[in-house]
Design a protein around this motif. Sequence first.
Motif, mmCIF file in Angstrom:
data_model
loop_
_atom_site.group_PDB
_atom_site.id
_atom_site.type_symbol
_atom_site.label_atom_id
_atom_site.label_comp_id
_atom_site.label_asym_id
_atom_site.label_seq_id
_atom_site.Cartn_x
_atom_site.Cartn_y
_atom_site.Cartn_z
ATOM 1 N N UNK A 4 0.860 -1.190 0.000
ATOM 2 C CA UNK A 4 0.000 0.000 0.000
ATOM 3 C C UNK A 4 0.891 1.234 0.000
ATOM 4 N N UNK A 5 0.524 2.197 -0.809
ATOM 5 C CA UNK A 5 1.226 3.478 -0.791
ATOM 6 C C UNK A 5 1.063 4.091 0.594
ATOM 7 N N UNK A 6 2.175 4.524 1.186
ATOM 8 C CA UNK A 6 2.141 5.048 2.552
ATOM 9 C C UNK A 6 1.153 6.205 2.688
ATOM 10 N N UNK A 7 1.057 7.036 1.674
ATOM 11 C CA UNK A 7 0.134 8.181 1.745
ATOM 12 C C UNK A 7 -1.325 7.744 1.808
ATOM 13 N N UNK A 8 -1.574 6.489 1.420
ATOM 14 C CA UNK A 8 -2.941 5.970 1.442
ATOM 15 C C UNK A 8 -3.155 4.950 2.568
ATOM 16 N N UNK A 9 -2.188 4.924 3.553
ATOM 17 C CA UNK A 9 -2.191 3.844 4.545
ATOM 18 C C UNK A 9 -2.965 4.170 5.817
ATOM 19 N N UNK A 10 -3.546 5.367 5.906
ATOM 20 C CA UNK A 10 -4.284 5.728 7.126
ATOM 21 C C UNK A 10 -5.406 4.719 7.367
ATOM 22 N N UNK A 27 18.658 3.333 18.429
ATOM 23 C CA UNK A 27 18.148 2.295 17.553
ATOM 24 C C UNK A 27 17.023 1.613 18.302
ATOM 25 N N UNK A 28 15.836 1.658 17.751
ATOM 26 C CA UNK A 28 14.703 1.055 18.442
ATOM 27 C C UNK A 28 13.443 1.123 17.607
ATOM 28 N N UNK A 29 12.354 0.828 18.255
ATOM 29 C CA UNK A 29 11.083 0.726 17.566
ATOM 30 C C UNK A 29 10.414 2.086 17.449
ATOM 31 N N UNK A 30 10.074 2.442 16.214
ATOM 32 C CA UNK A 30 9.346 3.689 15.971
ATOM 33 C C UNK A 30 7.840 3.440 15.954
ATOM 34 N N UNK A 31 7.458 2.302 15.370
ATOM 35 C CA UNK A 31 6.045 1.925 15.331
ATOM 36 C C UNK A 31 5.919 0.459 15.719
ATOM 37 N N UNK A 32 4.977 0.181 16.592
ATOM 38 C CA UNK A 32 4.781 -1.163 17.115
ATOM 39 C C UNK A 32 3.812 -1.947 16.247
ATOM 40 N N UNK A 33 4.072 -3.248 16.155
ATOM 41 C CA UNK A 33 3.134 -4.140 15.486
ATOM 42 C C UNK A 33 1.727 -3.939 16.081
ATOM 43 N N UNK A 34 0.740 -3.810 15.204
ATOM 44 C CA UNK A 34 -0.635 -3.615 15.653
ATOM 45 C C UNK A 34 -1.056 -2.162 15.691
ATOM 46 N N UNK A 35 -0.088 -1.250 15.482
ATOM 47 C CA UNK A 35 -0.425 0.180 15.494
ATOM 48 C C UNK A 35 -1.310 0.537 14.301
ATOM 49 N N UNK A 36 -2.377 1.279 14.558
ATOM 50 C CA UNK A 36 -3.258 1.745 13.478
ATOM 51 C C UNK A 36 -2.712 3.079 12.976
ATOM 52 N N UNK A 37 -2.397 3.115 11.696
ATOM 53 C CA UNK A 37 -1.756 4.299 11.125
ATOM 54 C C UNK A 37 -2.717 5.484 11.106
ATOM 55 N N UNK A 38 -2.198 6.613 11.624
ATOM 56 C CA UNK A 38 -2.974 7.852 11.674
ATOM 57 C C UNK A 38 -2.384 8.857 10.684
ATOM 58 N N UNK A 39 -3.131 9.912 10.434
ATOM 59 C CA UNK A 39 -2.692 10.934 9.485
ATOM 60 C C UNK A 39 -1.339 11.508 9.884
ATOM 61 N N UNK A 40 -1.174 11.730 11.210
ATOM 62 C CA UNK A 40 0.074 12.356 11.668
ATOM 63 C C UNK A 40 1.274 11.402 11.591
ATOM 64 N N UNK A 41 1.044 10.103 11.352
ATOM 65 C CA UNK A 41 2.147 9.135 11.237
ATOM 66 C C UNK A 41 2.787 9.136 9.856
#
Length: 338
Positions: A4-10, A27-41
């Motif tokens: 999926x295009x990231x811009x369309x992933x919300x 070095x670490x996790x920026x986004x966790x598995x299961x996170x629902x992508x929001x506009x600000x992400x």
Amino acid sequence: MKRIDTKDAVGHVISHDITEIIPGTFKGRAFKKGHIIKEEDIEKLLKLGKEHIYIFEIGEDELHENDAALILGEIGCGENIYLSEEIKEGKIEFYAKVDGLLKINKEKLFELNMLGQMSFATLPENIPVKKGDKIAGARVIPLIIKKDKMRSAKKITPDKLIDVKEFNKMNIGIVTTGSEIFHKRIVDKFGPVVEKKVTEYNCNVIGQIVVTDEKEMIKDAIKTHINNGANMVICTGGMSVDPDDLTPSSIIELGGELVSYGSPVLPGSMFLLSYLNKIPIMGLPGCVMYCKKTVFDLVLPRVLSGEKLSMEDIMRYGHGGLCQDCDICRYPNCSFGK
């Protein structure tokens, strides 16, 4: 796998952890598995180089990396070990519940890693570890792995790969041989060194008996400590090639089992290990008195963990048995005894 295009992933759910690396800083996790992508992400995802988000469609015969990591945790987590509360980036970690000796089933560990698509790394076997120390880490390499692969991993060993054997708090008697000390011509400096080393393992020195180079006195001193409740006897001052050093023959005459007189360890080649009615008796060479680490530091924690060593165990120390006598001692975080 769906791209999926990231811009369309919300509104879509991230199926795996996304890592952020800031050179020299983080070095670490920026986004966790299961996170629902929001506009600000979206902006941050793009800055992380994620032009597209991949949504994995896991088949019935497949497992996600985190679920596979739980299986590796089950395979590895033996006696006195606990697992990390959270799996990060598909990795599970192992920690010591108690102060003890680290034991690794090295052959089975090798077989597991030879399956491929998984990584299981540990600290070296037979080193002392402290409560809370990280002792191993494991993960599968791909984001999704076949269930059959993990079933094969579980079949490798019915036992766990890693254990921590808790140290026994022993009562220790010290026998110091030497007419020069017995007659107070010189002050004994060996006893305090030994006491300091054993008390670091919460052991109790019940006494030190000083004797001359006479078999009967040596034998009586050993028997006295045992009768007074010693779980271990440590002999000092009588371990060399001199013909009047009678500690080894005294132990044999008491009925002791001589495991090894000599070891392929430097410093510590004149080390003696024996057992008398299951009670370990060690003869320490003079190097223990002035070297930071010696064969005594390798053998003591194994004996305190309840392990009965054989001659083969001692002779295997030849590989890695050379101490480099570093200005700042970092043992056990070095090659000595590995």
